[in-house]
Design a protein around this motif. Structure first.
Motif, PDB file in Angstrom:
ATOM      1  N   ASP A 166      -0.620  -0.151  -0.287  1.00 43.16           N
ATOM      2  CA  ASP A 166      -0.127   0.021   1.085  1.00 43.16           C
ATOM      3  C   ASP A 166      -1.299   0.203   2.048  1.00 43.16           C
ATOM      4  O   ASP A 166      -2.316   0.799   1.708  1.00 43.16           O
ATOM      5  N   LYS A 167      -1.115  -0.294   3.265  1.00 41.75           N
ATOM      6  CA  LYS A 167      -2.189  -0.266   4.250  1.00 41.75           C
ATOM      7  C   LYS A 167      -1.700   0.362   5.549  1.00 41.75           C
ATOM      8  O   LYS A 167      -0.629   0.014   6.060  1.00 41.75           O
ATOM      9  N   LEU A 168      -2.484   1.274   6.096  1.00 43.96           N
ATOM     10  CA  LEU A 168      -2.218   1.862   7.400  1.00 43.96           C
ATOM     11  C   LEU A 168      -3.224   1.287   8.388  1.00 43.96           C
ATOM     12  O   LEU A 168      -4.434   1.428   8.195  1.00 43.96           O
TER      13      LEU A 168
ATOM     14  N   PRO B  82       3.872  -9.061   1.937  1.00 44.84           N
ATOM     15  CA  PRO B  82       4.179  -7.618   1.939  1.00 44.84           C
ATOM     16  C   PRO B  82       5.665  -7.333   1.708  1.00 44.84           C
ATOM     17  O   PRO B  82       6.525  -8.162   2.008  1.00 44.84           O
ATOM     18  N   SER B  83       5.935  -6.158   1.204  1.00 45.06           N
ATOM     19  CA  SER B  83       7.320  -5.703   1.040  1.00 45.06           C
ATOM     20  C   SER B  83       7.951  -5.422   2.396  1.00 45.06           C
ATOM     21  O   SER B  83       9.175  -5.490   2.541  1.00 45.06           O
TER      22      SER B  83
ATOM     23  N   TYR C  93      11.129  -7.869   5.752  1.00 44.42           N
ATOM     24  CA  TYR C  93      11.725  -6.564   6.042  1.00 44.42           C
ATOM     25  C   TYR C  93      10.848  -5.813   7.034  1.00 44.42           C
ATOM     26  O   TYR C  93       9.634  -5.720   6.859  1.00 44.42           O
ATOM     27  N   HIS C  94      11.455  -5.305   8.128  1.00 44.14           N
ATOM     28  CA  HIS C  94      10.659  -4.569   9.116  1.00 44.14           C
ATOM     29  C   HIS C  94      11.437  -3.363   9.645  1.00 44.14           C
ATOM     30  O   HIS C  94      12.649  -3.418   9.830  1.00 44.14           O
TER      31      HIS C  94
ATOM     32  N   ALA D 142       2.928  -5.870  -3.758  1.00 48.55           N
ATOM     33  CA  ALA D 142       3.477  -6.271  -2.456  1.00 48.55           C
ATOM     34  C   ALA D 142       3.525  -5.032  -1.569  1.00 48.55           C
ATOM     35  O   ALA D 142       4.462  -4.238  -1.642  1.00 48.55           O
ATOM     36  N   PRO D 143       2.522  -4.846  -0.722  1.00 51.72           N
ATOM     37  CA  PRO D 143       2.372  -3.573  -0.012  1.00 51.72           C
ATOM     38  C   PRO D 143       3.323  -3.424   1.170  1.00 51.72           C
ATOM     39  O   PRO D 143       3.902  -4.393   1.657  1.00 51.72           O
TER      40      PRO D 143
END
Length: 353
Positions: A54-56, A85-86, A128-129, A28-29
């Motif tokens: 994780d993705k940028l 995603p996390s 979550y943000h 969960a990225p």
């Protein structure tokens, strides 16, 4: 309200410590939405704690955020990852922060982003943000809205689920903002204060934040007593307080008309507010005089004639967008605002721009 806030120079370095407990699992990225002005800027990007999947994603802030852009990002995330995603982390100015809020909401609410433009239409909490502003003034880091340009209007997703779960306020991140952009975005904060403090929605809670933000804006933009670092620290706080003030009241005439400019002409929000505010002496005489003193002191040139070559149909489009923002007009004028705010009145104002 934003439930968790970290403030201070260098606080960006705490990002990994803040995010780690929120990671659901290795699949969960965390998705980082980053202003592409930082592409190749190792000073910032090397400190983004990427792990596992994780993705940028670099995103241009040259245009205002769009509902279609939100939908594309959500689809991209859903197609590329089996698990939700996390979290979504927005790093940049108002455009990136608004996109991060909107994507977090649309991952848990069915349909398209345009379906939620309005007030309290969101039914499910977003994922979550986290918001990390790299320019000060928009108030997006604290507000309960995410301003988006949709197919028929420019309007926010306004809801109690919109605010960030966590904000990191690190004034160091604002050190390379160009002067014009610093002024335009700072004036967004200033206009927040003027519209909130002069509005019919004003209450003691919003007033306390608005007065503090206005006091800081005067110090930053009219006085010569601050160092560059002190001014950056105070503008970040002014942005926060200004955003809090409108979160518990509302904006007014400048924002309503600026949305019209943004929707039709793609004028960025900060400079759009400045273009409009130049001509609002009738509504905010003291505020406009103060704004013009700030503009002259910092030798800022405001675009002129942006509406000079528009057709009647184009004026009608802008006027429709502006008039659709009824809470803004009610705050600015009162419940009977429709008696004085006519289409002819708005066209005459737009013609001055």
């Amino acid at each position: 309200m934003v439930s968790r806030v970290v403030y201070g120079r260098g606080s960006f370095n705490q990002l990994n410590e803040i995010l780690s407990p929120k990671r659901k699992n290795a699949k969960a990225p965390f998705i980082f939405l980053v202003d592409d002005v930082f592409k190749g800027n190792a000073w910032l990007t090397s400190r983004i704690p990427l792990s596992y999947d994780d993705k940028l994603i670099y995103i241009s802030a040259n245009e205002e955020p769009k509902t279609s852009q939100v939908d594309e990002l959500v689809e991209q995330i859903i197609l590329n990852y089996k698990e939700t995603p996390s979290g979504i982390i927005g790093i940049g100015g108002g455009t990136l922060l608004d996109l991060a809020k909107a994507v977090a909401l649309m991952l848990t609410n069915k349909g398209e982003a345009k379906d939620y433009q309005g007030w309290d239409l969101i039914k499910n909490p977003g994922i979550y943000h986290v918001g990390i502003p790299t320019i000060s003034g928009t108030g997006s880091e604290v507000s309960r809205t995410t301003i988006l340009t949709g197919p028929v209007r420019k309007l926010g997703i306004n809801s109690d689920y919109t605010p960030f779960d966590q904000v990191i306020l690190d004034p160091e991140l604002t050190k390379d903002v160009p002067k014009n952009q610093w002024f335009y975005t700072g004036m967004d904060c200033f206009v927040h204060c003027i519209e909130s403090l002069n509005g019919t929605y004003l209450n003691t809670f919003s007033q306390s934040y608005g007065e503090k933000a206005l006091e800081l804006c005067k110090e930053i933009f009219l006085e010569d007593t601050l160092t560059e670092k002190e001014a950056a620290d105070k503008l970040m706080m002014a942005s926060w307080h200004g955003g809090m003030s409108i979160a518990y009241s509302q904006v007014g005439v400048a924002h309503a008309m600026s949305y019209g400019l943004g929707y039709l002409l793609g004028v960025k929000h900060g400079v759009g507010n400045c273009i409009v505010f130049e001509h609002l002496e009738e509504y905010y005489p003291e505020g406009v005089a103060m704004y013009k003193a700030m503009r002259d002191k910092h030798n800022i040139s405001i675009p002129q004639g942006v509406c000079a070559d528009l057709s009647d149909k184009e004026f009608d489009i802008m006027i429709d967008v502006a008039l659709s923002l009824e809470p803004l007009w009610e705050n600015a004028i009162g419940k009977n605002w429709k008696k004085t705010i006519t289409r002819e009145k708005l066209k005459a104002l737009y013609l001055k721009m």
